[in-house]
Design an enzyme around this catalytic site. Structure first.
Site, PDB file in Angstrom:
ATOM      1  N   ASN A  10       0.871  -1.183   0.000  1.00 15.75           N
ATOM      2  CA  ASN A  10       0.000   0.000   0.000  1.00 15.75           C
ATOM      3  C   ASN A  10       0.904   1.228   0.000  1.00 15.75           C
ATOM      4  O   ASN A  10       1.499   1.570   1.019  1.00 15.75           O
ATOM      5  CB  ASN A  10      -0.909  -0.019   1.234  1.00 15.75           C
ATOM      6  CG  ASN A  10      -1.762   1.233   1.342  1.00 15.75           C
ATOM      7  OD1 ASN A  10      -1.886   2.003   0.393  1.00 15.75           O
ATOM      8  ND2 ASN A  10      -2.354   1.445   2.499  1.00 15.75           N
ATOM      9  N   LYS A  12       0.076   4.236  -0.191  1.00 20.68           N
ATOM     10  CA  LYS A  12      -0.565   5.405   0.423  1.00 20.68           C
ATOM     11  C   LYS A  12      -0.367   6.625  -0.494  1.00 20.68           C
ATOM     12  O   LYS A  12      -0.426   6.477  -1.715  1.00 20.68           O
ATOM     13  CB  LYS A  12      -0.039   5.621   1.845  1.00 20.68           C
ATOM     14  CG  LYS A  12      -0.207   4.354   2.695  1.00 20.68           C
ATOM     15  CD  LYS A  12       0.095   4.561   4.153  1.00 20.68           C
ATOM     16  CE  LYS A  12      -0.107   3.260   4.911  1.00 20.68           C
ATOM     17  NZ  LYS A  12       0.091   3.436   6.360  1.00 20.68           N
ATOM     18  N   HIS A  96      -9.438   1.231   5.381  1.00 19.92           N
ATOM     19  CA  HIS A  96      -8.162   1.450   6.070  1.00 19.92           C
ATOM     20  C   HIS A  96      -8.371   2.439   7.222  1.00 19.92           C
ATOM     21  O   HIS A  96      -9.179   3.360   7.129  1.00 19.92           O
ATOM     22  CB  HIS A  96      -7.128   2.001   5.081  1.00 19.92           C
ATOM     23  CG  HIS A  96      -5.724   1.934   5.583  1.00 19.92           C
ATOM     24  ND1 HIS A  96      -5.223   2.849   6.482  1.00 19.92           N
ATOM     25  CD2 HIS A  96      -4.719   1.066   5.340  1.00 19.92           C
ATOM     26  CE1 HIS A  96      -3.965   2.544   6.761  1.00 19.92           C
ATOM     27  NE2 HIS A  96      -3.634   1.468   6.080  1.00 19.92           N
ATOM     28  N   GLU A  98      -6.737   4.837   8.219  1.00 23.56           N
ATOM     29  CA  GLU A  98      -6.519   6.247   7.860  1.00 23.56           C
ATOM     30  C   GLU A  98      -7.762   6.835   7.207  1.00 23.56           C
ATOM     31  O   GLU A  98      -8.088   8.010   7.417  1.00 23.56           O
ATOM     32  CB  GLU A  98      -5.302   6.355   6.934  1.00 23.56           C
ATOM     33  CG  GLU A  98      -4.000   6.035   7.662  1.00 23.56           C
ATOM     34  CD  GLU A  98      -2.850   5.676   6.754  1.00 23.56           C
ATOM     35  OE1 GLU A  98      -1.782   5.337   7.288  1.00 23.56           O
ATOM     36  OE2 GLU A  98      -3.013   5.718   5.512  1.00 23.56           O
ATOM     37  N   GLU A 168      -5.261  -4.943  10.708  1.00 19.57           N
ATOM     38  CA  GLU A 168      -4.166  -4.012  10.954  1.00 19.57           C
ATOM     39  C   GLU A 168      -4.402  -3.268  12.272  1.00 19.57           C
ATOM     40  O   GLU A 168      -5.221  -2.347  12.318  1.00 19.57           O
ATOM     41  CB  GLU A 168      -4.068  -2.983   9.827  1.00 19.57           C
ATOM     42  CG  GLU A 168      -3.633  -3.532   8.500  1.00 19.57           C
ATOM     43  CD  GLU A 168      -3.225  -2.414   7.551  1.00 19.57           C
ATOM     44  OE1 GLU A 168      -2.063  -2.382   7.148  1.00 19.57           O
ATOM     45  OE2 GLU A 168      -4.069  -1.560   7.248  1.00 19.57           O
ATOM     46  N   GLY A 174       2.731   2.166  10.746  1.00 20.39           N
ATOM     47  CA  GLY A 174       3.679   3.260  10.574  1.00 20.39           C
ATOM     48  C   GLY A 174       4.383   3.688  11.838  1.00 20.39           C
ATOM     49  O   GLY A 174       5.050   4.724  11.867  1.00 20.39           O
ATOM     50  N   SER A 214       3.541  -2.436  10.273  1.00 15.10           N
ATOM     51  CA  SER A 214       5.004  -2.497  10.406  1.00 15.10           C
ATOM     52  C   SER A 214       5.563  -3.862  10.011  1.00 15.10           C
ATOM     53  O   SER A 214       6.473  -4.395  10.645  1.00 15.10           O
ATOM     54  CB  SER A 214       5.441  -2.114  11.828  1.00 15.10           C
ATOM     55  OG  SER A 214       5.081  -0.771  12.113  1.00 15.10           O
TER      56      SER A 214
END
Length: 252
Positions: A10, A12, A96, A98, A168, A174, A214
């Protein structure tokens, strides 16, 4: 039951068009056979057409990072699933953290998107995951289970079986922090158990569940050794050619 692994990068909101072309040129013919693993890159929408041209006649697949749940209309700035499908895109990442946290996407939005993706002949990679606060409160399984049930609502058993579910933990995305092998296995099994409860064990045995957060070349083999982890959704380590290819070494 044997499920084919799926490793999805991904990107992003990273890379220029030139960088995307260079990456695909270096990777597309260097990945393991599609018989062994599905290898996917999740690209910003603006690169999707070029990405599909770049992976032609290779085993590398392309994912959009998001889509809207309507095919067409007055939705300025959104990306139509019908238009994405017309480019030949294989997967769409939805839900996701985010998108949920920064853009206010709800479980209902994600469910609508899943239906729209299937209607247009693509496969959703449906993300789920809990915050550190929820994890530390011992409520991760309950929280993630509710996300999964809501995302899959109204889908057919066949659609669910062909879906990809990506667990996730938000606290590991991250941050450099990774869930332990035991944590990843426990939560990916919990995701599969929800599918079993809602759609039956046969469907749960077929659906692929990824771990994300990660993931790096030096820890991916540990996660892939877990019986309920069928792949990985990878952020930072998917941005460089060498590290992305190294993620696939577990196949050998």
């Amino acid at each position: 039951m044997s499920r084919k692994p799926i490793i999805a990068g991904n990107w992003k909101m990273n890379k220029t068009a030139k960088e995307a072309r260079e990456f695909i040129g270096a990777v597309a013919n260097a990945i393991p056979s599609n018989d062994l693993v599905d290898t996917v890159i999740g690209s910003p929408a603006i690169f999707l057409e070029g990405m599909k041209k770049g992976v032609k006649d290779t085993d590398l697949k392309v994912a959009a990072q998001n889509c809207y749940f309507e095919d067409f209309g007055a939705f300025t700035g959104e990306n139509s699933p019908a238009t994405i499908a017309a480019l030949g895109v294989d997967y769409v990442i939805i839900g996701h953290s985010e998108r949920r946290d920064y853009f206010g996407e709800t479980d209902e939005d994600i469910n609508k998107k899943a239906h729209a993706i299937f209607k247009n002949g693509m496969t959703p990679i449906i993300c789920c995951g809990e915050s550190l606060e929820t994890y530390e409160a011992g409520k991760a399984e309950e929280f993630v289970g509710a996300q999964v049930s809501a995302a899959l609502k109204g889908l057919s058993a066949e659609q669910v079986a062909s879906s990809v579910l990506a667990y996730e933990p938000i606290w590991a995305i991250g941050t450099g922090k990774s869930a332990t092998q035991d944590d990843a296995q426990k939560m990916c099994k919990a995701v599969r158990d929800v599918v079993a409860a809602d759609f039956g064990q046969d469907v749960a045995d077929k659906v692929r569940v990824q771990y994300g957060g990660s993931v790096k070349p030096d820890n991916i083999a540990d996660y892939m050794a877990c019986p309920d982890v069928d792949g990985a959704l990878v952020g930072g380590a998917s941005l460089e050619v060498d590290s992305f290819l190294a993620l696939l070494d577990f196949v050998n």
